[in-house]
Scaffold this active site. Structure first.
Site, PDB file in Angstrom:
ATOM      1  N   ARG A  71       0.825  -1.207   0.000  1.00  0.00           N
ATOM      2  CA  ARG A  71       0.000   0.000   0.000  1.00  0.00           C
ATOM      3  C   ARG A  71       0.865   1.265   0.000  1.00  0.00           C
ATOM      4  NH1 ARG A  71      -3.816   2.213   4.630  1.00  0.00           N
ATOM      5  NH2 ARG A  71      -5.203   3.543   3.400  1.00  0.00           N
ATOM      6  N   HIS A  75       0.599   4.410  -2.620  1.00  0.00           N
ATOM      7  CA  HIS A  75       0.371   5.773  -2.158  1.00  0.00           C
ATOM      8  C   HIS A  75       1.545   6.682  -2.486  1.00  0.00           C
ATOM      9  CE1 HIS A  75      -3.294   5.386   0.648  1.00  0.00           C
ATOM     10  NE2 HIS A  75      -3.256   4.319  -0.136  1.00  0.00           N
ATOM     11  N   ASN A 103      -3.591   8.795   4.147  1.00  0.00           N
ATOM     12  CA  ASN A 103      -2.374   8.101   4.581  1.00  0.00           C
ATOM     13  C   ASN A 103      -2.298   7.872   6.089  1.00  0.00           C
ATOM     14  OD1 ASN A 103      -1.379   7.918   1.972  1.00  0.00           O
ATOM     15  ND2 ASN A 103      -0.336   9.896   2.087  1.00  0.00           N
ATOM     16  N   HIS A 204      -6.171  -5.664  -3.383  1.00  0.00           N
ATOM     17  CA  HIS A 204      -7.081  -5.784  -2.239  1.00  0.00           C
ATOM     18  C   HIS A 204      -7.324  -7.235  -1.844  1.00  0.00           C
ATOM     19  CE1 HIS A 204      -8.964  -1.541  -3.022  1.00  0.00           C
ATOM     20  NE2 HIS A 204      -7.760  -1.493  -2.489  1.00  0.00           N
TER      21      HIS A 204
END
Length: 349
Positions: A71, A75, A103, A204
């Site tokens: 992740r 990001h 975040n 995911h």
């Protein structure tokens, strides 16, 4: 459509579009100038082994960090490119990307792991490997060590000198409440396409989510596109609005990187609006079904799209820097200048 064989679906997609799913079997995405698959071959030949060995130890204790590290890579790349800017700490007067709402749920332990990797690599090879390259390798190994594909990544990124503002971060990271039209338009701006969107959403398949990221699908009225039994189980975990509880993203195999995310999606058992809408939208539905039927097709496209995403607006050559500490830019060397004192002597300040 759901009953079609994998072969039939592949043929249909081949005829109807120029499909990267198929191309990924024989080619790799173009490599940005300055990056290379052999960038550290002579300067740090054991780099990938160092990263993999440490993450293997970390994941034995906490497999949840695999999703957390993956992740962070997402990001980072989606906000001003893959430059390690998401790693930088801010201050009260100057909040960093870390402090932006999307975040705040990035796991602190994952940032610690990245700095541990930086320390191990720099101890072995010197200060020649960027934090952004370490993040890229950590994301790749998080996938492979969780059961997903192992793919090569080009290296040679350098670290950015600054981070994006909160407003820029919010504008760059699509939220879990967005529909497919918004997501496609957002990714198009950074040269990612429909197949990239569907494949990258497959990340995911590991990790957890906070109830607040999908509670609007439960309260005050249940989203009719969500399976009723699945919704009832989520209401046990998230009994009210603003619950601080969490739940696995993938109910079938939460710690394994596989294609079960798409199986969940087809059965209307995913958490986010942004996920479920991929099945509703005619532009993305064929790829959802393909990846649900064929884990091989998913793995090939995911690897292709990850390498592509990992090259967004990278810094190379003399751009940026190689950070001593992934959480802070390197100290700037003060400029030296001379003055003449009262007695005519020159002194450096």
């Amino acid at each position: 459509m759901a009953s079609m064989s994998v072969a039939s679906l592949l043929l249909l997609l081949l005829v109807s579009s120029s499909c990267p799913v198929l191309q990924a079997q024989i080619i790799h995405p173009p490599i940005v100038k300055g990056l290379s698959y052999r960038f550290y071959k002579s300067k740090c030949p054991n780099l990938e082994k160092i990263v993999k060995n440490h993450l293997t130890t970390v994941f034995r204790k906490d497999i949840g960090q695999a999703a957390a590290l993956l992740r962070i890579h997402f990001h980072d790349c989606f906000v001003q490119g893959c430059d390690g800017s998401v790693l930088l700490d801010g201050s009260t007067s100057s909040p960093s990307e870390k402090d932006a709402p999307p975040n705040l749920t990035l796991r602190p332990e994952a940032f610690v792991t990245i700095n541990e990797l930086r320390e191990l690599v720099h101890k072995k090879c010197g200060q020649i490997v960027s934090c952004s390259d370490i993040v890229t390798l950590a994301a790749r190994d998080s996938v492979a060590l969780s059961g997903g594909p192992h793919y090569r990544v080009p290296l040679g990124r350098r670290d950015g000198l600054s981070f994006a503002t909160t407003e820029e971060t919010l504008a760059s990271l699509p939220g879990p409440f967005e529909n497919t039209t918004v997501l496609i338009a957002h990714l198009k701006k950074i040269n990612l396409h429909v197949t990239d969107l569907v494949a990258l959403s497959g990340a995911h398949t590991i990790g957890i989510s906070h109830c607040t990221s999908f509670e609007e699908r439960l309260y005050p009225k249940q989203d009719p596109t969500m399976d009723q039994t699945f919704a009832k189980s989520l209401k046990v975990t998230c009994p009210t609005l603003n619950s601080s509880n969490t739940t696995p993203m993938d109910i079938r195999s939460p710690n394994s990187f596989d294609n079960k995310y798409y199986v969940n999606l087809i059965n209307r058992q995913v958490l986010f609006t942004s996920d479920q809408d991929l099945l509703r939208d005619l532009r993305t539905r064929p790829f959802v079904r393909l990846f649900g039927l064929s884990q091989t097709a998913f793995f090939e496209q995911f690897a292709y799209s990850m390498v592509k995403m990992g090259q967004l607006s990278v810094l190379t050559g003399t751009q940026g820097e190689i950070r001593m500490n992934c959480s802070a830019p390197n100290p700037r060397k003060p400029a030296l200048w001379s003055v003449v004192d009262d007695e005519g002597e020159v002194e450096a300040v």
